[in-house]
Motif scaffolding. Structure first.
Motif, mmCIF file in Angstrom:
data_model
loop_
_atom_site.group_PDB
_atom_site.id
_atom_site.type_symbol
_atom_site.label_atom_id
_atom_site.label_comp_id
_atom_site.label_asym_id
_atom_site.label_seq_id
_atom_site.Cartn_x
_atom_site.Cartn_y
_atom_site.Cartn_z
ATOM 1 N N THR A 51 0.821 -1.217 0.000
ATOM 2 C CA THR A 51 0.000 0.000 0.000
ATOM 3 C C THR A 51 0.855 1.267 0.000
ATOM 4 O O THR A 51 0.325 2.373 -0.072
ATOM 5 C CB THR A 51 -0.929 0.030 1.232
ATOM 6 O OG1 THR A 51 -0.129 0.049 2.429
ATOM 7 C CG2 THR A 51 -1.849 -1.179 1.268
ATOM 8 N N MET A 52 2.168 1.100 0.060
ATOM 9 C CA MET A 52 3.066 2.257 0.130
ATOM 10 C C MET A 52 3.145 2.972 -1.219
ATOM 11 O O MET A 52 2.736 2.430 -2.247
ATOM 12 C CB MET A 52 4.471 1.792 0.554
ATOM 13 C CG MET A 52 4.552 1.248 1.960
ATOM 14 S SD MET A 52 6.239 0.682 2.342
ATOM 15 C CE MET A 52 6.027 0.200 4.059
ATOM 16 N N PRO A 53 3.708 4.187 -1.246
ATOM 17 C CA PRO A 53 3.912 4.893 -2.522
ATOM 18 C C PRO A 53 4.808 4.097 -3.471
ATOM 19 O O PRO A 53 5.650 3.314 -3.033
ATOM 20 C CB PRO A 53 4.587 6.201 -2.095
ATOM 21 C CG PRO A 53 4.157 6.401 -0.673
ATOM 22 C CD PRO A 53 4.064 5.033 -0.086
ATOM 23 N N THR A 54 4.617 4.323 -4.758
ATOM 24 C CA THR A 54 5.351 3.586 -5.786
ATOM 25 C C THR A 54 6.857 3.697 -5.589
ATOM 26 O O THR A 54 7.591 2.715 -5.760
ATOM 27 C CB THR A 54 4.972 4.111 -7.182
ATOM 28 O OG1 THR A 54 3.570 3.941 -7.372
ATOM 29 C CG2 THR A 54 5.722 3.362 -8.265
ATOM 30 N N ARG A 55 7.339 4.886 -5.223
ATOM 31 C CA ARG A 55 8.779 5.087 -5.065
ATOM 32 C C ARG A 55 9.346 4.164 -3.992
ATOM 33 O O ARG A 55 10.413 3.566 -4.167
ATOM 34 C CB ARG A 55 9.065 6.550 -4.708
ATOM 35 C CG ARG A 55 10.545 6.870 -4.590
ATOM 36 C CD ARG A 55 10.789 8.335 -4.257
ATOM 37 N NE ARG A 55 10.373 8.675 -2.893
ATOM 38 C CZ ARG A 55 9.236 9.303 -2.588
ATOM 39 N NH1 ARG A 55 8.401 9.657 -3.540
ATOM 40 N NH2 ARG A 55 8.933 9.587 -1.335
ATOM 41 N N TRP A 56 8.620 4.020 -2.882
ATOM 42 C CA TRP A 56 9.081 3.149 -1.808
ATOM 43 C C TRP A 56 9.062 1.686 -2.237
ATOM 44 O O TRP A 56 9.991 0.933 -1.947
ATOM 45 C CB TRP A 56 8.218 3.346 -0.563
ATOM 46 C CG TRP A 56 8.263 4.722 0.016
ATOM 47 C CD1 TRP A 56 8.925 5.814 -0.486
ATOM 48 C CD2 TRP A 56 7.610 5.177 1.200
ATOM 49 N NE1 TRP A 56 8.725 6.911 0.313
ATOM 50 C CE2 TRP A 56 7.918 6.551 1.371
ATOM 51 C CE3 TRP A 56 6.795 4.566 2.144
ATOM 52 C CZ2 TRP A 56 7.436 7.301 2.424
ATOM 53 C CZ3 TRP A 56 6.307 5.316 3.216
ATOM 54 C CH2 TRP A 56 6.627 6.661 3.353
ATOM 55 N N ILE A 57 7.979 1.309 -2.909
ATOM 56 C CA ILE A 57 7.866 -0.079 -3.362
ATOM 57 C C ILE A 57 8.993 -0.402 -4.333
ATOM 58 O O ILE A 57 9.584 -1.489 -4.287
ATOM 59 C CB ILE A 57 6.494 -0.320 -4.019
ATOM 60 C CG1 ILE A 57 5.368 -0.147 -2.983
ATOM 61 C CG2 ILE A 57 6.427 -1.712 -4.645
ATOM 62 C CD1 ILE A 57 3.971 -0.200 -3.586
ATOM 63 N N ALA A 58 9.297 0.540 -5.237
ATOM 64 C CA ALA A 58 10.367 0.326 -6.212
ATOM 65 C C ALA A 58 11.703 0.096 -5.499
ATOM 66 O O ALA A 58 12.480 -0.794 -5.876
ATOM 67 C CB ALA A 58 10.458 1.522 -7.161
ATOM 68 N N LYS A 59 11.981 0.905 -4.462
ATOM 69 C CA LYS A 59 13.239 0.749 -3.732
ATOM 70 C C LYS A 59 13.292 -0.592 -2.993
ATOM 71 O O LYS A 59 14.313 -1.292 -3.032
ATOM 72 C CB LYS A 59 13.399 1.892 -2.732
ATOM 73 C CG LYS A 59 13.757 3.229 -3.378
ATOM 74 C CD LYS A 59 13.989 4.297 -2.321
ATOM 75 C CE LYS A 59 14.399 5.630 -2.970
ATOM 76 N NZ LYS A 59 14.621 6.677 -1.953
ATOM 77 N N ILE A 60 12.197 -0.947 -2.340
ATOM 78 C CA ILE A 60 12.163 -2.203 -1.583
ATOM 79 C C ILE A 60 12.411 -3.383 -2.512
ATOM 80 O O ILE A 60 13.195 -4.297 -2.206
ATOM 81 C CB ILE A 60 10.811 -2.353 -0.856
ATOM 82 C CG1 ILE A 60 10.715 -1.345 0.287
ATOM 83 C CG2 ILE A 60 10.631 -3.775 -0.326
ATOM 84 C CD1 ILE A 60 9.343 -1.277 0.944
ATOM 85 N N ASN A 61 11.752 -3.378 -3.671
ATOM 86 C CA ASN A 61 11.913 -4.494 -4.591
ATOM 87 C C ASN A 61 13.265 -4.466 -5.299
ATOM 88 O O ASN A 61 13.771 -5.513 -5.695
ATOM 89 C CB ASN A 61 10.771 -4.496 -5.602
ATOM 90 C CG ASN A 61 9.483 -5.017 -5.003
ATOM 91 O OD1 ASN A 61 9.287 -6.213 -4.854
ATOM 92 N ND2 ASN A 61 8.596 -4.107 -4.624
ATOM 93 N N SER A 62 13.852 -3.283 -5.440
ATOM 94 C CA SER A 62 15.201 -3.204 -5.996
ATOM 95 C C SER A 62 16.191 -3.877 -5.051
ATOM 96 O O SER A 62 17.035 -4.675 -5.481
ATOM 97 C CB SER A 62 15.585 -1.749 -6.223
ATOM 98 O OG SER A 62 16.885 -1.654 -6.753
ATOM 99 N N TYR A 63 16.067 -3.585 -3.758
ATOM 100 C CA TYR A 63 16.927 -4.247 -2.775
ATOM 101 C C TYR A 63 16.665 -5.754 -2.758
ATOM 102 O O TYR A 63 17.587 -6.563 -2.675
ATOM 103 C CB TYR A 63 16.676 -3.677 -1.381
ATOM 104 C CG TYR A 63 17.026 -2.211 -1.232
ATOM 105 C CD1 TYR A 63 18.095 -1.654 -1.926
ATOM 106 C CD2 TYR A 63 16.290 -1.381 -0.395
ATOM 107 C CE1 TYR A 63 18.415 -0.306 -1.793
ATOM 108 C CE2 TYR A 63 16.592 -0.027 -0.257
ATOM 109 C CZ TYR A 63 17.659 0.502 -0.960
ATOM 110 O OH TYR A 63 17.967 1.825 -0.840
ATOM 111 N N GLY A 64 15.385 -6.118 -2.854
ATOM 112 C CA GLY A 64 15.025 -7.530 -2.844
ATOM 113 C C GLY A 64 15.614 -8.275 -4.026
ATOM 114 O O GLY A 64 16.052 -9.427 -3.902
#
Length: 540
Positions: free
Chosen positions: A196-209
């Motif tokens: 449910t977070m903003p797209t920018r945060w989700i993008a960063k989390i999945n980039s690290y993942g």
């Protein structure tokens, strides 16, 4: 309000590379539009998301959804259990060659029509006149079923691995079904909250993942042969490539085909970049590139992982019958010291968390896209974009609740919950195949390509992909046992778990839905692909 399903032929009038022409673009006076927004508007949709995914971040999410290490760990019982080492090494190569054809055909569709609706949108506009809504209906529901079952199946596997780790450290502990369900539910809730977070945060989390996934893969591929206790360390090649451990009661060739379910389930996340294309910059190039990169890189690295396991495994029957009830954990303990095995298992669990997160994000975008076109009951609720996060929060929450309900299959035993894996694979690939088949066999050379395309190989590659899926559909529904040995526990319930909802959806169409569902509903007035005047968009 324009209706794409009423004008499907306009996609076939021209065979130009540009995605849009100047007459395709309606006049919007409140702001200037960049190339991405112009392309989306030409397809009939208003830009509602922030485009904060780049090629790297959208590839990262797609690769995270693929989740090679946890996906392999989750489906090891299929590859190794059905056909042994020969099935693993040969099966992966054969299946991957055909899966690359499917992925390339999807990437070509994505470049032409980079929308969140993805396959559903493509099926609607490419279908013969009068059949667009029905094609979209079947594609959309099949894709949606596959998408919403992905996160629960991954999170169930993740919970099983966590509890298997507990069992290894405490041999007297045997996980109860309710404990597996509660842990799976907790993981699903966490993934729902993150999504449910903003797209920018989700993008960063999945980039690290994604980085963690890639590092964990290479660490695992290197650590297993180095740390194995086997003497000799490796099985002879004649055994690895030639011996088929047939865990099914079918001929060896069929058993190898049955082992493909693990490859298909593992390699069913590359379409995520399609569904996130409305949040990606330079979408008609970056998104198809992310699709093909995910499928190609995943296929190559995945095969090396198969080789490592095939050359080091010692006793397949004992792995399949282990009391730990998690083949990957059983295999690691068979070939490595316990501490090393637990380290690799911990890495797999971390990667599995990232994979489940990516699946939840992709599924929410599919739910949003279909709700935007009023496919679901109460669509007005699920299609809302949160004004603060600029993400479809309601759709995310709905998917999380549905995932928890699907995990009630845990109480039905291993056979019942295994249906989640099969339904995810079969639902996704049927959804992949419908628009590809329409494009190859009905539209042909009249298809209007995007800047990323396969050139003269487009139809042959798409046709090969369609034939592969048609071959695999009955294979995915076969049980391990036949004749008098077949019991309710050993039955493959994929036909029922997938077939029953799709039958109900088809009946719904015949009785009622065909009267009001007219395919994708665009939210701006436009002229769609009616002029040869070109708008120059980014090229490959």
């Amino acid at each position: 309000m324009s209706d794409i399903s009423k004008t499907p032929d306009v996609y076939r009038d021209l065979n130009h590379d540009p995605v849009a022409s100047e007459r395709d673009i309606p006049t919007i006076s409140d702001h200037s539009m960049d190339a991405d927004e112009l392309a989306l508007v030409a397809l009939g949709y208003k830009q509602e998301f922030k485009r904060e995914f780049s090629l790297w971040t959208i590839f990262s999410l797609s690769f995270a959804v693929l989740g090679l290490l946890p996906s392999f760990a989750s489906t090891m019982a299929y590859g190794m259990g059905y056909a042994g080492t020969a099935g693993m090494v040969w099966g992966w190569i054969i299946a991957m060659l055909f899966i690359q054809c499917v992925a390339a055909a999807i990437a070509e569709l994505c470049s032409s029509m980079p929308t969140s609706g993805g396959l559903y949108y493509a099926a609607a506009v490419l279908a013969p006149p009068g059949y667009g809504p029905f094609a979209a209906w079947l594609t959309g529901w099949s894709n949606w079923i596959g998408q919403i079952s992905a996160a629960p199946s991954v999170d169930y596997s993740l919970a099983a691995m966590i509890l298997a780790a507990v069992s290894v450290n405490n041999p007297s502990y045997v996980p109860a079904r309710y404990q597996t369900f509660l842990l799976t539910t907790l993981i699903l809730i966490v993934h729902t909250a993150i999504s449910t977070m903003p797209t920018r945060w989700i993008a960063k989390i999945n980039s690290y993942g994604s980085v963690v996934n890639i590092l964990a893969l290479f660490i695992t591929i290197a650590a297993i042969p180095i740390g194995t206790l086997n003497v000799p360390k490796f099985n002879p090649s004649s055994q690895v490539w030639g011996d088929i451990y047939n865990g099914a009661e079918f001929p060896d060739g069929v058993a190898v085909l049955m082992s493909f379910v693990g490859v298909i389930w593992t390699m069913s996340g590359y379409d995520s970049a399609f569904h996130l294309s409305e949040e990606c910059s330079n979408a008609n190039v970056a998104s198809p590139r992310a699709i093909t990169m995910t499928a190609t890189i995943g296929g190559i690295i995945g095969w090396f992982l198969q080789l490592v396991v095939a050359y080091t495994v010692r006793d397949i029957p004992s792995i399949m019958a282990s009391s730990i009830a998690q083949p990957w954990a059983s295999y690691l303990l068979q070939v490595m010291p316990q501490k090393t095995a637990m380290t690799i298992l911990a890495l797999t669990i971390i990667c599995g968390f990232s994979t489940g997160q990516g699946c939840m994000v992709a599924a929410s975008r599919v739910s949003y896209a279909y709700a935007r076109d009023d496919c679901f009951p109460f669509s007005r609720i699920w299609k809302q974009v949160n004004p603060y996060t600029k993400t479809p929060v309601n759709a995310v929450i709905a998917n999380g609740v549905l995932g928890i309900l699907m995990c009630l299959l845990i109480f039905g035993g291993s056979t019942a919950i295994a249906a989640l894996f099969s339904i995810c694979a079969i639902a996704q690939y049927i959804a992949f195949t419908i628009p590809i088949a329409i494009r190859v066999f009905f539209v042909g050379n009249r298809f209007r390509r995007g800047p990323w395309h396969l050139g003269p190989f487009s139809r042959p590659i798409g046709g090969i992909g369609v034939m592969f899926v048609l071959l695999m559909l009955p294979i995915l529904c076969l049980p391990m046992d036949i004749g008098s040995d077949l019991t309710a526990q050993g039955m493959n319930w994929t036909c029922l778990v997938y077939g029953a909802p799709m039958l109900a959806i088809t009946i719904w169409w015949v009785i009622d839905a065909r009267k009001w569902f007219k395919g994708p509903k665009v939210n701006i007035e436009h002229e769609l692909y009616t002029s040869s005047t070109e708008l120059h968009l980014p090229k490959l």
